[in-house]
Motif scaffolding. Structure first.
Motif, PDB file in Angstrom:
ATOM      1  N   GLU A 133     102.648 -10.020 -31.081  1.00 12.63           N
ATOM      2  CA  GLU A 133     103.148 -10.922 -32.123  1.00 12.63           C
ATOM      3  C   GLU A 133     102.131 -12.012 -32.447  1.00 12.63           C
ATOM      4  OE1 GLU A 133     104.911  -9.937 -29.514  1.00 12.63           O
ATOM      5  OE2 GLU A 133     106.491  -8.751 -30.476  1.00 12.63           O
ATOM      6  N   GLU A 134     101.522 -12.582 -31.412  1.00 13.99           N
ATOM      7  CA  GLU A 134     100.522 -13.622 -31.636  1.00 13.99           C
ATOM      8  C   GLU A 134      99.263 -13.047 -32.277  1.00 13.99           C
ATOM      9  OE1 GLU A 134      99.899 -15.354 -27.827  1.00 13.99           O
ATOM     10  OE2 GLU A 134     101.864 -16.355 -27.776  1.00 13.99           O
ATOM     11  N   TYR A 135      98.928 -11.814 -31.906  1.00 15.60           N
ATOM     12  CA  TYR A 135      97.760 -11.159 -32.480  1.00 15.60           C
ATOM     13  C   TYR A 135      97.945 -10.947 -33.978  1.00 15.60           C
ATOM     14  CZ  TYR A 135      94.405  -7.440 -33.567  1.00 15.60           C
ATOM     15  OH  TYR A 135      93.426  -6.688 -34.142  1.00 15.60           O
ATOM     16  N   LEU A 136      99.146 -10.508 -34.384  1.00 18.05           N
ATOM     17  CA  LEU A 136      99.422 -10.304 -35.810  1.00 18.05           C
ATOM     18  C   LEU A 136      99.222 -11.602 -36.584  1.00 18.05           C
ATOM     19  CD1 LEU A 136     102.227  -8.225 -37.400  1.00 18.05           C
ATOM     20  CD2 LEU A 136     101.944 -10.590 -38.116  1.00 18.05           C
ATOM     21  N   GLU A 137      99.751 -12.706 -36.063  1.00 24.90           N
ATOM     22  CA  GLU A 137      99.584 -13.992 -36.734  1.00 24.90           C
ATOM     23  C   GLU A 137      98.113 -14.383 -36.810  1.00 24.90           C
ATOM     24  OE1 GLU A 137     101.973 -17.090 -35.171  1.00 24.90           O
ATOM     25  OE2 GLU A 137     103.867 -16.010 -35.363  1.00 24.90           O
ATOM     26  N   LYS A 138      97.377 -14.113 -35.735  1.00 23.81           N
ATOM     27  CA  LYS A 138      95.958 -14.460 -35.689  1.00 23.81           C
ATOM     28  C   LYS A 138      95.173 -13.697 -36.748  1.00 23.81           C
ATOM     29  CE  LYS A 138      92.044 -14.607 -32.450  1.00 23.81           C
ATOM     30  NZ  LYS A 138      91.631 -14.365 -31.039  1.00 23.81           N
ATOM     31  N   VAL A 139      95.441 -12.406 -36.871  1.00 20.55           N
ATOM     32  CA  VAL A 139      94.718 -11.568 -37.827  1.00 20.55           C
ATOM     33  C   VAL A 139      94.980 -12.048 -39.255  1.00 20.55           C
ATOM     34  CG1 VAL A 139      94.629  -9.262 -38.851  1.00 20.55           C
ATOM     35  CG2 VAL A 139      94.562  -9.528 -36.366  1.00 20.55           C
ATOM     36  N   PHE A 140      96.231 -12.328 -39.580  1.00 22.75           N
ATOM     37  CA  PHE A 140      96.554 -12.772 -40.940  1.00 22.75           C
ATOM     38  C   PHE A 140      95.932 -14.136 -41.231  1.00 22.75           C
ATOM     39  CE2 PHE A 140      99.343  -9.249 -41.013  1.00 22.75           C
ATOM     40  CZ  PHE A 140      99.721  -9.039 -42.331  1.00 22.75           C
ATOM     41  N   SER A 141      95.873 -14.983 -40.218  1.00 25.96           N
ATOM     42  CA  SER A 141      95.273 -16.305 -40.404  1.00 25.96           C
ATOM     43  C   SER A 141      93.768 -16.192 -40.641  1.00 25.96           C
ATOM     44  CB  SER A 141      95.542 -17.170 -39.164  1.00 25.96           C
ATOM     45  OG  SER A 141      94.886 -18.415 -39.263  1.00 25.96           O
ATOM     46  N   ILE A 142      93.087 -15.374 -39.831  1.00 25.33           N
ATOM     47  CA  ILE A 142      91.642 -15.203 -39.984  1.00 25.33           C
ATOM     48  C   ILE A 142      91.316 -14.579 -41.337  1.00 25.33           C
ATOM     49  CG2 ILE A 142      89.627 -13.934 -39.125  1.00 25.33           C
ATOM     50  CD1 ILE A 142      90.803 -14.208 -36.317  1.00 25.33           C
ATOM     51  N   ALA A 143      92.099 -13.581 -41.722  1.00 23.77           N
ATOM     52  CA  ALA A 143      91.848 -12.864 -42.980  1.00 23.77           C
ATOM     53  C   ALA A 143      92.295 -13.646 -44.206  1.00 23.77           C
ATOM     54  CB  ALA A 143      92.557 -11.514 -42.953  1.00 23.77           C
ATOM     55  N   LYS A 144      93.016 -14.736 -43.978  1.00 25.14           N
ATOM     56  CA  LYS A 144      93.570 -15.553 -45.065  1.00 25.14           C
ATOM     57  C   LYS A 144      94.448 -14.695 -45.993  1.00 25.14           C
ATOM     58  CE  LYS A 144      90.156 -19.263 -45.113  1.00 25.14           C
ATOM     59  NZ  LYS A 144      89.501 -18.864 -43.851  1.00 25.14           N
ATOM     60  N   VAL A 145      95.274 -13.858 -45.371  1.00 26.26           N
ATOM     61  CA  VAL A 145      96.236 -13.048 -46.101  1.00 26.26           C
ATOM     62  C   VAL A 145      97.615 -13.715 -45.957  1.00 26.26           C
ATOM     63  CG1 VAL A 145      97.383 -10.809 -46.265  1.00 26.26           C
ATOM     64  CG2 VAL A 145      94.935 -10.925 -45.772  1.00 26.26           C
ATOM     65  N   LYS A 146      98.200 -14.086 -47.065  1.00 21.15           N
ATOM     66  CA  LYS A 146      99.501 -14.745 -47.041  1.00 21.15           C
ATOM     67  C   LYS A 146     100.569 -13.797 -46.537  1.00 21.15           C
ATOM     68  CE  LYS A 146     102.614 -17.437 -50.002  1.00 21.15           C
ATOM     69  NZ  LYS A 146     102.854 -17.931 -51.386  1.00 21.15           N
ATOM     70  N   TYR A 147     100.579 -12.590 -47.093  1.00 25.32           N
ATOM     71  CA  TYR A 147     101.452 -11.537 -46.589  1.00 25.32           C
ATOM     72  C   TYR A 147     100.935 -10.191 -47.076  1.00 25.32           C
ATOM     73  CZ  TYR A 147     103.695 -11.608 -51.246  1.00 25.32           C
ATOM     74  OH  TYR A 147     103.944 -11.558 -52.594  1.00 25.32           O
ATOM     75  N   ALA A 148     101.374  -9.134 -46.407  1.00 25.92           N
ATOM     76  CA  ALA A 148     101.012  -7.770 -46.786  1.00 25.92           C
ATOM     77  C   ALA A 148     102.293  -6.983 -47.036  1.00 25.92           C
ATOM     78  CB  ALA A 148     100.194  -7.102 -45.679  1.00 25.92           C
ATOM     79  N   ILE A 149     102.207  -6.002 -47.916  1.00 31.47           N
ATOM     80  CA  ILE A 149     103.371  -5.188 -48.243  1.00 31.47           C
ATOM     81  C   ILE A 149     103.266  -3.844 -47.521  1.00 31.47           C
ATOM     82  CG2 ILE A 149     104.693  -4.084 -50.089  1.00 31.47           C
ATOM     83  CD1 ILE A 149     103.736  -6.276 -51.952  1.00 31.47           C
ATOM     84  N   MET A 150     104.275  -3.557 -46.733  1.00 33.72           N
ATOM     85  CA  MET A 150     104.321  -2.317 -45.965  1.00 33.72           C
ATOM     86  C   MET A 150     104.673  -1.144 -46.882  1.00 33.72           C
ATOM     87  SD  MET A 150     106.476  -3.610 -42.608  1.00 33.72           S
ATOM     88  CE  MET A 150     107.908  -4.164 -43.574  1.00 33.72           C
ATOM     89  N   THR A 151     104.656   0.048 -46.313  1.00 33.28           N
ATOM     90  CA  THR A 151     105.126   1.253 -46.994  1.00 33.28           C
ATOM     91  C   THR A 151     106.264   1.822 -46.155  1.00 33.28           C
ATOM     92  OG1 THR A 151     102.923   1.716 -47.869  1.00 33.28           O
ATOM     93  CG2 THR A 151     104.484   3.542 -47.846  1.00 33.28           C
ATOM     94  N   ASN A 152     107.483   1.755 -46.657  1.00 30.88           N
ATOM     95  CA  ASN A 152     108.652   2.126 -45.866  1.00 30.88           C
ATOM     96  C   ASN A 152     109.408   3.288 -46.506  1.00 30.88           C
ATOM     97  OD1 ASN A 152     108.575  -1.241 -45.820  1.00 30.88           O
ATOM     98  ND2 ASN A 152     108.463  -0.197 -43.862  1.00 30.88           N
ATOM     99  N   VAL A 153     109.604   4.342 -45.723  1.00 34.38           N
ATOM    100  CA  VAL A 153     110.159   5.596 -46.246  1.00 34.38           C
ATOM    101  C   VAL A 153     111.599   5.774 -45.746  1.00 34.38           C
ATOM    102  CG1 VAL A 153     109.816   8.077 -46.438  1.00 34.38           C
ATOM    103  CG2 VAL A 153     107.841   6.572 -46.136  1.00 34.38           C
ATOM    104  N   PRO A 154     112.581   5.678 -46.629  1.00 35.61           N
ATOM    105  CA  PRO A 154     113.976   5.830 -46.199  1.00 35.61           C
ATOM    106  C   PRO A 154     114.354   7.270 -45.874  1.00 35.61           C
ATOM    107  CG  PRO A 154     113.882   5.593 -48.574  1.00 35.61           C
ATOM    108  CD  PRO A 154     112.484   5.378 -48.073  1.00 35.61           C
ATOM    109  N   PHE A 155     113.422   8.202 -46.104  1.00 37.65           N
ATOM    110  CA  PHE A 155     113.678   9.619 -45.804  1.00 37.65           C
ATOM    111  C   PHE A 155     113.009  10.059 -44.504  1.00 37.65           C
ATOM    112  CE2 PHE A 155     113.547   9.102 -50.466  1.00 37.65           C
ATOM    113  CZ  PHE A 155     114.878   9.407 -50.749  1.00 37.65           C
ATOM    114  N   ASP A 156     112.460   9.113 -43.754  1.00 41.06           N
ATOM    115  CA  ASP A 156     111.768   9.395 -42.496  1.00 41.06           C
ATOM    116  C   ASP A 156     112.551   8.762 -41.351  1.00 41.06           C
ATOM    117  OD1 ASP A 156     110.108   9.663 -40.317  1.00 41.06           O
ATOM    118  OD2 ASP A 156     108.284   9.037 -41.363  1.00 41.06           O
TER     119      ASP A 156
END
Length: 286
Positions: A133-156
């Motif tokens: 969890e802390e690693y995810l926050e660190k990566v987004f902070s370093i990359a200066k990415v506000k948020y990313a959009i996932m790809t979610n499949v309701p048929f999987d």
């Protein structure tokens, strides 16, 4: 009091623009990321980075002639990563975009010394000490990415178990997108299986209800699908024309069509064997 503007000379423009861009947070509109709460779907660490499908494809351009694709994929993830590291980063100069991207990631994480020494075991030790969890926050902070959009499949079903019956936590750095490729393909068997598991009627009305349910669960930013190469509109596909199009219009939900994707050009490379082809975009006008 009026503000005085000083014109930049041509030598100042580049550094000024780069400085501005370096401080502006961005949004990654399409990823295949998952949160740590989604278990094995959350892929992270050096071995997952080294076995990204771009690097697998590149590896097989120079792989030993006696190593087949089946043999490679029968190896453990660590063994696959070791091979790619050896052939693309040790024996050869890592100058491709995919190779440079991986090295940039390691350097940004503070692993410049380990990269300089080509010390993969030390890089692995660094990741072992990270909290996901802390690693995810660190990566987004370093990359200066506000948020990313996932790809979610309701048929999987490997994905849906993380959303129902109890929705697992999603960090604010990740938002959802509803992927509906089976609908664009007219793959009624896949759709029907999901409706049956969910307890919905195996009808077009059942599919409408199913999609509405998953929108309420996932709260997607948009709906997305890869468009078959031979796609034409009108296409005679009831799943698309009678369900999906009215559905996204009713909910005012953007529909993103990935045009020109050709799956399994080289099926032996799995996801690394996909490609793109010249596509007819005139359908979009309609």
């Amino acid at each position: 009091m009026s503000q005085v503007r000083v014109a930049l000379n041509k030598h100042e423009i580049g550094p000024t623009v780069r400085s501005a861009l370096a401080t502006i947070p961005c949004v990654d509109l399409h990823t295949h990321l998952f949160p740590p709460s989604h278990g094995t779907l959350f892929l992270w660490g050096p071995d997952e980075l080294l076995t990204y499908h771009y690097l697998i494809s590149e590896f097989f351009c120079i792989a030993p002639s006696d190593l087949t694709e089946d043999q490679f994929f029968s190896l453990s993830k660590k063994e696959q990563a070791d091979l790619i590291w050896d052939h693309l980063f040790i024996r050869r100069s890592p100058i491709s975009e995919a190779c440079k991207g991986l090295l940039t990631t390691f350097n940004k994480l503070g692993l410049k010394e380990e990269v300089t020494k080509r010390d993969l075991p030390a890089i692995r030790e660094f990741f072992k000490k990270q909290n996901p969890e802390e690693y995810l926050e660190k990566v987004f902070s370093i990359a200066k990415v506000k948020y990313a959009i996932m790809t979610n499949v309701p048929f999987d079903q490997t994905e849906t178990i993380h959303w129902v019956p109890n929705k697992k936590p999603i960090p604010p750095q990740l938002k959802s997108a509803l992927r509906v490729d089976p609908i664009l393909k007219g793959d009624w068997n896949t759709v029907k299986d999901s409706l049956k598991i969910g307890g919905y009627p195996e009808t077009l009305d059942g599919l409408r209800s199913y999609l509405k349910y998953w929108v309420s669960i996932m709260d997607p930013v948009y709906t997305i699908a890869s468009v078959p190469v031979d796609f034409k509109y009108p296409c005679g596909n009831d799943l698309f024309e009678k369900v999906l199009l009215p559905f996204v219009q009713e909910l005012n939900l953007p529909l993103v069509l990935k045009i020109g994707v050709e799956r399994e050009i080289n099926p032996k490379l799995r996801s690394g064997g996909d490609g793109i082809v010249v596509a007819d975009c005139s359908n979009i006008k309609r």
